[in-house]
Scaffold this motif. Sequence first.
Motif, PDB file in Angstrom:
ATOM      1  N   LEU A 205       0.829  -1.206   0.000  1.00 18.43           N
ATOM      2  CA  LEU A 205       0.000   0.000   0.000  1.00 18.43           C
ATOM      3  C   LEU A 205       0.866   1.260   0.000  1.00 18.43           C
ATOM      4  O   LEU A 205       0.578   2.213  -0.731  1.00 18.43           O
ATOM      5  CB  LEU A 205      -0.912  -0.016   1.235  1.00 18.43           C
ATOM      6  CG  LEU A 205      -1.775   1.235   1.457  1.00 18.43           C
ATOM      7  CD1 LEU A 205      -2.752   1.417   0.306  1.00 18.43           C
ATOM      8  CD2 LEU A 205      -2.534   1.119   2.773  1.00 18.43           C
ATOM      9  N   ALA A 206       1.925   1.280   0.819  1.00 18.45           N
ATOM     10  CA  ALA A 206       2.814   2.444   0.854  1.00 18.45           C
ATOM     11  C   ALA A 206       3.472   2.666  -0.510  1.00 18.45           C
ATOM     12  O   ALA A 206       3.584   3.811  -0.982  1.00 18.45           O
ATOM     13  CB  ALA A 206       3.879   2.256   1.927  1.00 18.45           C
ATOM     14  N   ALA A 207       3.910   1.571  -1.139  1.00 23.29           N
ATOM     15  CA  ALA A 207       4.524   1.704  -2.464  1.00 23.29           C
ATOM     16  C   ALA A 207       3.519   2.221  -3.479  1.00 23.29           C
ATOM     17  O   ALA A 207       3.853   3.056  -4.334  1.00 23.29           O
ATOM     18  CB  ALA A 207       5.090   0.353  -2.908  1.00 23.29           C
ATOM     19  N   ARG A 208       2.277   1.733  -3.380  1.00 18.72           N
ATOM     20  CA  ARG A 208       1.249   2.187  -4.332  1.00 18.72           C
ATOM     21  C   ARG A 208       0.922   3.659  -4.127  1.00 18.72           C
ATOM     22  O   ARG A 208       0.738   4.405  -5.097  1.00 18.72           O
ATOM     23  CB  ARG A 208      -0.008   1.330  -4.146  1.00 18.72           C
ATOM     24  CG  ARG A 208      -1.136   1.672  -5.106  1.00 18.72           C
ATOM     25  CD  ARG A 208      -0.712   1.578  -6.541  1.00 18.72           C
ATOM     26  NE  ARG A 208      -1.791   1.896  -7.456  1.00 18.72           N
ATOM     27  CZ  ARG A 208      -1.639   2.228  -8.728  1.00 18.72           C
ATOM     28  NH1 ARG A 208      -0.396   2.273  -9.237  1.00 18.72           N
ATOM     29  NH2 ARG A 208      -2.667   2.500  -9.484  1.00 18.72           N
ATOM     30  N   ILE A 209       0.839   4.091  -2.866  1.00 21.52           N
ATOM     31  CA  ILE A 209       0.581   5.509  -2.596  1.00 21.52           C
ATOM     32  C   ILE A 209       1.701   6.365  -3.167  1.00 21.52           C
ATOM     33  O   ILE A 209       1.451   7.429  -3.761  1.00 21.52           O
ATOM     34  CB  ILE A 209       0.435   5.732  -1.079  1.00 21.52           C
ATOM     35  CG1 ILE A 209      -0.842   5.065  -0.561  1.00 21.52           C
ATOM     36  CG2 ILE A 209       0.403   7.221  -0.746  1.00 21.52           C
ATOM     37  CD1 ILE A 209      -1.003   5.131   0.929  1.00 21.52           C
ATOM     38  N   THR A 210       2.939   5.913  -2.995  1.00 21.68           N
ATOM     39  CA  THR A 210       4.076   6.655  -3.551  1.00 21.68           C
ATOM     40  C   THR A 210       3.970   6.765  -5.059  1.00 21.68           C
ATOM     41  O   THR A 210       4.195   7.840  -5.640  1.00 21.68           O
ATOM     42  CB  THR A 210       5.390   5.963  -3.153  1.00 21.68           C
ATOM     43  OG1 THR A 210       5.460   5.874  -1.727  1.00 21.68           O
ATOM     44  CG2 THR A 210       6.585   6.746  -3.661  1.00 21.68           C
ATOM     45  N   GLU A 211       3.627   5.661  -5.715  1.00 20.35           N
ATOM     46  CA  GLU A 211       3.485   5.693  -7.177  1.00 20.35           C
ATOM     47  C   GLU A 211       2.379   6.654  -7.602  1.00 20.35           C
ATOM     48  O   GLU A 211       2.555   7.414  -8.564  1.00 20.35           O
ATOM     49  CB  GLU A 211       3.176   4.280  -7.685  1.00 20.35           C
ATOM     50  CG  GLU A 211       4.319   3.281  -7.501  1.00 20.35           C
ATOM     51  CD  GLU A 211       3.912   1.882  -7.898  1.00 20.35           C
ATOM     52  OE1 GLU A 211       2.737   1.709  -8.309  1.00 20.35           O
ATOM     53  OE2 GLU A 211       4.756   0.963  -7.808  1.00 20.35           O
ATOM     54  N   LEU A 212       1.255   6.624  -6.879  1.00 16.39           N
ATOM     55  CA  LEU A 212       0.152   7.524  -7.243  1.00 16.39           C
ATOM     56  C   LEU A 212       0.535   8.984  -7.031  1.00 16.39           C
ATOM     57  O   LEU A 212       0.173   9.853  -7.848  1.00 16.39           O
ATOM     58  CB  LEU A 212      -1.086   7.174  -6.407  1.00 16.39           C
ATOM     59  CG  LEU A 212      -1.738   5.816  -6.703  1.00 16.39           C
ATOM     60  CD1 LEU A 212      -2.879   5.554  -5.732  1.00 16.39           C
ATOM     61  CD2 LEU A 212      -2.247   5.774  -8.141  1.00 16.39           C
ATOM     62  N   LEU A 213       1.253   9.269  -5.931  1.00 18.41           N
ATOM     63  CA  LEU A 213       1.663  10.647  -5.687  1.00 18.41           C
ATOM     64  C   LEU A 213       2.649  11.132  -6.750  1.00 18.41           C
ATOM     65  O   LEU A 213       2.567  12.280  -7.216  1.00 18.41           O
ATOM     66  CB  LEU A 213       2.281  10.765  -4.293  1.00 18.41           C
ATOM     67  CG  LEU A 213       1.307  10.677  -3.117  1.00 18.41           C
ATOM     68  CD1 LEU A 213       2.068  10.753  -1.804  1.00 18.41           C
ATOM     69  CD2 LEU A 213       0.275  11.782  -3.187  1.00 18.41           C
ATOM     70  N   VAL A 214       3.586  10.253  -7.120  1.00 21.81           N
ATOM     71  CA  VAL A 214       4.537  10.630  -8.163  1.00 21.81           C
ATOM     72  C   VAL A 214       3.804  10.907  -9.464  1.00 21.81           C
ATOM     73  O   VAL A 214       4.068  11.897 -10.160  1.00 21.81           O
ATOM     74  CB  VAL A 214       5.597   9.528  -8.343  1.00 21.81           C
ATOM     75  CG1 VAL A 214       6.446   9.797  -9.577  1.00 21.81           C
ATOM     76  CG2 VAL A 214       6.483   9.444  -7.111  1.00 21.81           C
TER      77      VAL A 214
END
Length: 420
Positions: A205-214
Amino acid sequence: MLLVLATSSLVLVAFLVPLAVLVGDVAHDRAISSASLEARTLSVVATGDEAALRSAVQRINTGEQFPVTVFRPDGAELGAAAERSPAVQLARSTSRTLSAELPDGGIEVLTSVGASEGTTVIRVYVSQEQLTAGVYRAWIILALLGLALLALSMLVAERLGRSLVGSIGELAVTSRRLAGGDLTAQARPNGPAEIEAVAATLNTLAARITELLVAERERVADLSHRVRTPLTALKLDAESVRDPQDRERLETSIAALERAVTQTINEAREPAGEGGACDATRVVRERVEFWSVLAEDQERPFSALLPDGPLLVRISEAELAPAVDALLGNVFAHTPEGTAFSVRLTADAGGGAVLQVRDEGPGLPRSAAQRGRSGAGSSGLGLDIARRAAESSGGSWATDSPGGARITLRLGPPDGAAAG
């Protein structure tokens, strides 16, 4: 641990209580059996010579643990003095071995021996102490064993509970770091399989949030970059204006717009961080002076009440300036020309500052407080910019329409600043 304590206690009680009762019964039966054996042994001698019987009784009372009394048929007594109880008369009449409880808690074991001159009754006395010999020591050993087993079970439960709760605690810490904006937080997959699955999912989930923010930052940066093309066209149009004053005014506005676009691109491509701090008095004064030119052109009466000295707030100038521009821009965009407005900046009692922008226009629609909505056909993001600026500083915002529109921003004090 409480569950293990309760379960272990029930198991130990179910095991130790019957065992303790059994120990008491065994000690009781052992004493009675020893006394019965002593009585039967003496009964063999009782059928012989009187002198041999007296010698045997004396020897038993001297060396054995159970006192012996012999009731002869002629009424004579040999050995330890004892009362002729009803059990003695019963044993004489029934000619069999029996035992009877005494008032002092002891037991008398009676054996009758028949002869030509009558029936002899042999009485062996067993005291209460002899009936419970070794019982209390065995109970103490059982109690200590139960406590040791209980302590061992609690130790095992503590180890298991610590491994389980420790893993969940690490997940909670990681979740709080993610909620605080630290997207580099990672949970260590350890513990039971289910907790390892939750930790792995949390990391995903943290990795996915990072990808979405980027992706979102790149999208905003790309959108802002596209604005450069019409800005270039505006520059060319401004250079063709013959009036020097109009050309200078247009070039100043275009330069400010270009700086805002560049700043948006830079901020969009950088991770979100702390807002920093700035002097709210200086920022608000600069933005009021900027909009005062347009206010004079539209013949708008306005007033600005600002502190004489600096007023530090926990927000960067790059965030506060757009928020003030958004509030003042709404006044010019949604009120008729000539509508008066006022800007007031004061120190907050708890530290920080309070910024209030008020106009005498038609007021705010009900949907104005909702993000991305406006009752005047605009995007509605102007108020949202101001709201986010206030909340990012640790403050709050409020809107009302007391005969116009009034928007209040509470800006928090810088970190480490004492409350006023």
